[in-house]
Design a protein around this motif. Structure first.
Motif, PDB file in Angstrom:
ATOM      1  N   CYS A 108      92.657  30.126  -4.735  1.00  0.00           N
ATOM      2  CA  CYS A 108      92.159  30.610  -6.031  1.00  0.00           C
ATOM      3  C   CYS A 108      91.365  31.907  -5.890  1.00  0.00           C
ATOM      4  CB  CYS A 108      91.293  29.530  -6.677  1.00  0.00           C
ATOM      5  SG  CYS A 108      89.895  29.033  -5.643  1.00  0.00           S
ATOM      6  N   LEU A 109      91.000  32.291  -4.663  1.00  0.00           N
ATOM      7  CA  LEU A 109      90.148  33.477  -4.490  1.00  0.00           C
ATOM      8  C   LEU A 109      90.977  34.752  -4.549  1.00  0.00           C
ATOM      9  CD1 LEU A 109      87.793  32.330  -1.575  1.00  0.00           C
ATOM     10  CD2 LEU A 109      87.342  32.318  -4.043  1.00  0.00           C
ATOM     11  N   PRO A 110      90.536  35.716  -5.362  1.00  0.00           N
ATOM     12  CA  PRO A 110      91.260  36.988  -5.411  1.00  0.00           C
ATOM     13  C   PRO A 110      91.003  37.827  -4.156  1.00  0.00           C
ATOM     14  CG  PRO A 110      89.317  37.079  -6.818  1.00  0.00           C
ATOM     15  CD  PRO A 110      89.405  35.663  -6.301  1.00  0.00           C
ATOM     16  N   SER A 111      91.915  38.750  -3.874  1.00  0.00           N
ATOM     17  CA  SER A 111      91.735  39.678  -2.753  1.00  0.00           C
ATOM     18  C   SER A 111      90.452  40.472  -2.941  1.00  0.00           C
ATOM     19  CB  SER A 111      92.908  40.669  -2.693  1.00  0.00           C
ATOM     20  OG  SER A 111      94.111  40.011  -2.435  1.00  0.00           O
ATOM     21  N   GLY A 112      89.825  40.829  -1.830  1.00  0.00           N
ATOM     22  CA  GLY A 112      88.644  41.672  -1.918  1.00  0.00           C
ATOM     23  C   GLY A 112      87.693  41.449  -0.763  1.00  0.00           C
ATOM     24  N   SER A 113      86.513  42.048  -0.901  1.00  0.00           N
ATOM     25  CA  SER A 113      85.467  41.910   0.109  1.00  0.00           C
ATOM     26  C   SER A 113      84.617  40.690  -0.186  1.00  0.00           C
ATOM     27  CB  SER A 113      84.566  43.141   0.112  1.00  0.00           C
ATOM     28  OG  SER A 113      85.288  44.257   0.513  1.00  0.00           O
ATOM     29  N   TYR A 114      84.287  39.994   0.856  1.00  0.00           N
ATOM     30  CA  TYR A 114      83.453  38.795   0.735  1.00  0.00           C
ATOM     31  C   TYR A 114      82.410  38.810   1.835  1.00  0.00           C
ATOM     32  CZ  TYR A 114      86.836  36.783  -2.534  1.00  0.00           C
ATOM     33  OH  TYR A 114      87.638  36.554  -3.626  1.00  0.00           O
ATOM     34  N   ASN A 115      81.256  38.250   1.544  1.00  0.00           N
ATOM     35  CA  ASN A 115      80.280  37.993   2.598  1.00  0.00           C
ATOM     36  C   ASN A 115      80.381  36.531   3.018  1.00  0.00           C
ATOM     37  OD1 ASN A 115      78.913  40.447   3.120  1.00  0.00           O
ATOM     38  ND2 ASN A 115      77.678  40.214   1.255  1.00  0.00           N
ATOM     39  N   PHE A 116      80.790  36.350   4.253  1.00  0.00           N
ATOM     40  CA  PHE A 116      80.714  35.038   4.884  1.00  0.00           C
ATOM     41  C   PHE A 116      79.245  34.901   5.276  1.00  0.00           C
ATOM     42  CE2 PHE A 116      80.779  32.484   8.749  1.00  0.00           C
ATOM     43  CZ  PHE A 116      81.647  31.455   8.426  1.00  0.00           C
ATOM     44  N   THR A 117      78.515  34.026   4.581  1.00  0.00           N
ATOM     45  CA  THR A 117      77.056  34.123   4.640  1.00  0.00           C
ATOM     46  C   THR A 117      76.415  32.870   5.220  1.00  0.00           C
ATOM     47  OG1 THR A 117      77.192  35.493   2.651  1.00  0.00           O
ATOM     48  CG2 THR A 117      75.010  34.716   3.283  1.00  0.00           C
ATOM     49  N   LEU A 118      75.654  33.066   6.295  1.00  0.00           N
ATOM     50  CA  LEU A 118      74.909  31.962   6.908  1.00  0.00           C
ATOM     51  C   LEU A 118      73.536  31.868   6.252  1.00  0.00           C
ATOM     52  CD1 LEU A 118      75.549  32.612  10.734  1.00  0.00           C
ATOM     53  CD2 LEU A 118      76.944  31.313   9.108  1.00  0.00           C
ATOM     54  N   TYR A 119      73.177  30.678   5.833  1.00  0.00           N
ATOM     55  CA  TYR A 119      71.832  30.389   5.317  1.00  0.00           C
ATOM     56  C   TYR A 119      71.174  29.451   6.320  1.00  0.00           C
ATOM     57  CZ  TYR A 119      73.309  32.230   0.738  1.00  0.00           C
ATOM     58  OH  TYR A 119      73.759  33.035  -0.285  1.00  0.00           O
ATOM     59  N   GLU A 120      70.133  29.924   6.961  1.00  0.00           N
ATOM     60  CA  GLU A 120      69.511  29.139   8.026  1.00  0.00           C
ATOM     61  C   GLU A 120      68.044  28.880   7.744  1.00  0.00           C
ATOM     62  OE1 GLU A 120      70.103  30.510  12.233  1.00  0.00           O
ATOM     63  OE2 GLU A 120      71.275  32.042  11.215  1.00  0.00           O
ATOM     64  N   GLY A 121      67.663  27.620   7.784  1.00  0.00           N
ATOM     65  CA  GLY A 121      66.256  27.270   7.857  1.00  0.00           C
ATOM     66  C   GLY A 121      65.946  26.987   9.317  1.00  0.00           C
ATOM     67  N   SER A 122      64.857  27.550   9.809  1.00  0.00           N
ATOM     68  CA  SER A 122      64.552  27.343  11.228  1.00  0.00           C
ATOM     69  C   SER A 122      63.053  27.420  11.467  1.00  0.00           C
ATOM     70  CB  SER A 122      65.251  28.400  12.088  1.00  0.00           C
ATOM     71  OG  SER A 122      64.747  29.677  11.790  1.00  0.00           O
ATOM     72  N   HIS A 123      62.666  26.954  12.622  1.00  0.00           N
ATOM     73  CA  HIS A 123      61.312  27.203  13.113  1.00  0.00           C
ATOM     74  C   HIS A 123      61.427  27.906  14.461  1.00  0.00           C
ATOM     75  CE1 HIS A 123      59.835  24.498   9.996  1.00  0.00           C
ATOM     76  NE2 HIS A 123      58.601  24.856  10.312  1.00  0.00           N
ATOM     77  N   ILE A 124      60.553  28.872  14.674  1.00  0.00           N
ATOM     78  CA  ILE A 124      60.462  29.520  15.976  1.00  0.00           C
ATOM     79  C   ILE A 124      58.994  29.431  16.379  1.00  0.00           C
ATOM     80  CG2 ILE A 124      60.720  31.680  17.258  1.00  0.00           C
ATOM     81  CD1 ILE A 124      62.959  32.422  15.232  1.00  0.00           C
ATOM     82  N   ASN A 125      58.731  28.770  17.470  1.00  0.00           N
ATOM     83  CA  ASN A 125      57.345  28.496  17.890  1.00  0.00           C
ATOM     84  C   ASN A 125      56.520  27.935  16.730  1.00  0.00           C
ATOM     85  OD1 ASN A 125      57.837  29.372  20.528  1.00  0.00           O
ATOM     86  ND2 ASN A 125      57.478  31.498  19.939  1.00  0.00           N
ATOM     87  N   ASN A 126      57.108  26.983  16.046  1.00  0.00           N
ATOM     88  CA  ASN A 126      56.462  26.253  14.950  1.00  0.00           C
ATOM     89  C   ASN A 126      56.241  27.069  13.678  1.00  0.00           C
ATOM     90  OD1 ASN A 126      56.264  23.573  15.912  1.00  0.00           O
ATOM     91  ND2 ASN A 126      54.612  24.212  17.306  1.00  0.00           N
ATOM     92  N   GLN A 127      56.718  28.293  13.651  1.00  0.00           N
ATOM     93  CA  GLN A 127      56.611  29.083  12.418  1.00  0.00           C
ATOM     94  C   GLN A 127      57.934  28.982  11.659  1.00  0.00           C
ATOM     95  OE1 GLN A 127      55.365  33.143  13.143  1.00  0.00           O
ATOM     96  NE2 GLN A 127      55.482  33.665  10.958  1.00  0.00           N
ATOM     97  N   GLY A 128      57.844  28.707  10.352  1.00  0.00           N
ATOM     98  CA  GLY A 128      59.046  28.474   9.565  1.00  0.00           C
ATOM     99  C   GLY A 128      59.691  29.760   9.064  1.00  0.00           C
TER     100      GLY A 128
END
Ligand SMILES: *[C@@H]1O[C@H](CO)[C@@H](O)[C@H](O)[C@H]1NC(C)=O
Ligand SMILES: *[C@@H]1O[C@H](CO)[C@@H](O)[C@H](O)[C@H]1NC(C)=O
Ligand SMILES: *[C@@H]1O[C@H](CO)[C@@H](O)[C@H](O)[C@H]1NC(C)=O
Ligand SMILES: *[C@@H]1O[C@H](CO)[C@@H](O)[C@H](O)[C@H]1NC(C)=O
Length: 258
Positions: free
Chosen positions: A136-156
């Motif tokens: 169903c998707l038309p031709s064109g540009s798309y962002n394959f998009t990662l949404y990440e929640g993370s902690h690094i050294n306990n900081q969110g």
């Protein structure tokens, strides 16, 4: 991809012109937000993930499967437990979802939501999906998009990493109701860490100075610039060794040849 390679034998005027180009590129790129870094074919997201596939700028075909591979081990530096949401470890994934979105077609399709991706393939450092691209998707540009929640050294942190791909569809068919979400616009609010902590260390940036007699050549042998869309990269050079760093918006690729 076009390259600009400056050899030490170029005349001074050539250097000046090129440095002017570099310098204007630097100015133009000030507002470019670096969300991802491409090194040796891997995209280091602006969170903890490292994307092996799909490749940025790749062309995908609706109706075919898109192979997806994401290293959740920080190139072997993060324990398996840290990839499971709820681990409580100081540096960890909390969530990882993928949406295929497009400013062009205003689509927002779920590729993977919930905790499925992180918890599948137990024990594997790379998570895979073979995602059927809806017809169903038309031709064109798309962002394959990662949404990440993370902690690094306990900081969110909350990181959004768009990877631009092209989808081709010669026969649009069906409706997109099943996995389609509201398109909320881009870029979206995020609170990423300064950079992906697993990035291999890059050489420090260099300062180009403009003096009374024009641009003063940097003393270091390497210049790294960030280029705005469609400009190129630059880089310099020492006799015997050639190092060039190409920077597209949001990407860095390093190639070294001797
Ligand atoms: C991809 O994401 C960037 C950054 O948010 C945005 O500027 C661009 O319009 C997006 N492109 C598409 C095709 O959605
Ligand atoms: C939407 O989901 C329903 C139920 O799972 C399924 O029968 C139908 O084929 C799906 N439609 C598309 C366009 O994927
Ligand atoms: C995942 O996406 C599907 C389809 O859009 C939706 O029905 C479901 O509620 C979502 N699940 C989660 C956990 O967000
Ligand atoms: C796409 O949909 C998901 C799920 O509703 C949402 O979290 C995300 O922000 C949306 N992205 C865009 C660009 O609309």
């Amino acid at each position: 991809m076009p390259w600009v390679l400056v050899r030490p034998s170029f005349r001074h005027t050539d250097h000046s012109a090129l440095l002017l180009f570099i310098f204007s590129s630097l100015l133009l790129s000030v507002q470019t937000v670096i969300a991802q870094t491409l090194i040796n074919g891997q995209v280091f997201s602006s969170g903890l993930a490292i994307l092996d596939a799909p490749a940025p700028q790749s062309v995908q075909h609706a109706g075919s499967n898109m192979p997806i591979a994401i290293d959740i081990s920080g190139d072997g530096k993060l324990s398996q437990a840290a990839s499971i949401p709820g681990s409580g470890l100081a540096t960890r994934f909390d969530s990882l979802e993928i949406y295929l979105v497009s400013a062009q077609s205003k689509f927002n399709v779920t590729v993977s939501n919930g905790t499925g991706l992180l918890t599948q393939e137990s024990g594997s450092t790379v998570k895979h999906l073979n995602w059927p691209i809806p017809t169903c998707l038309p031709s064109g540009s798309y962002n394959f998009t990662l949404y990440e929640g993370s902690h690094i050294n306990n900081q969110g942190f909350f990181s959004i990493t768009p990877i631009l791909i092209t989808i081709q569809n010669t026969a649009v068919s069906g409706d997109c109701t099943n996995d389609t979400n509201a398109y909320l616009g881009q870029p979206q609010e995020s609170s990423p860490p300064p950079q992906n902590p697993f990035l291999p260390s890059l050489s420090p940036p260099i300062t180009v100075t403009i003096g009374p007699s024009g641009i003063i050549f940097p003393s270091q042998s390497t210049v790294t610039v960030t280029a705005p869309p469609s400009t190129v990269t630059v880089v310099m050079v020492s006799i015997g060794t050639t190092t060039f760093t190409s920077t597209l918006p949001g990407q860095t690729e390093i190639i070294t040849s001797v």
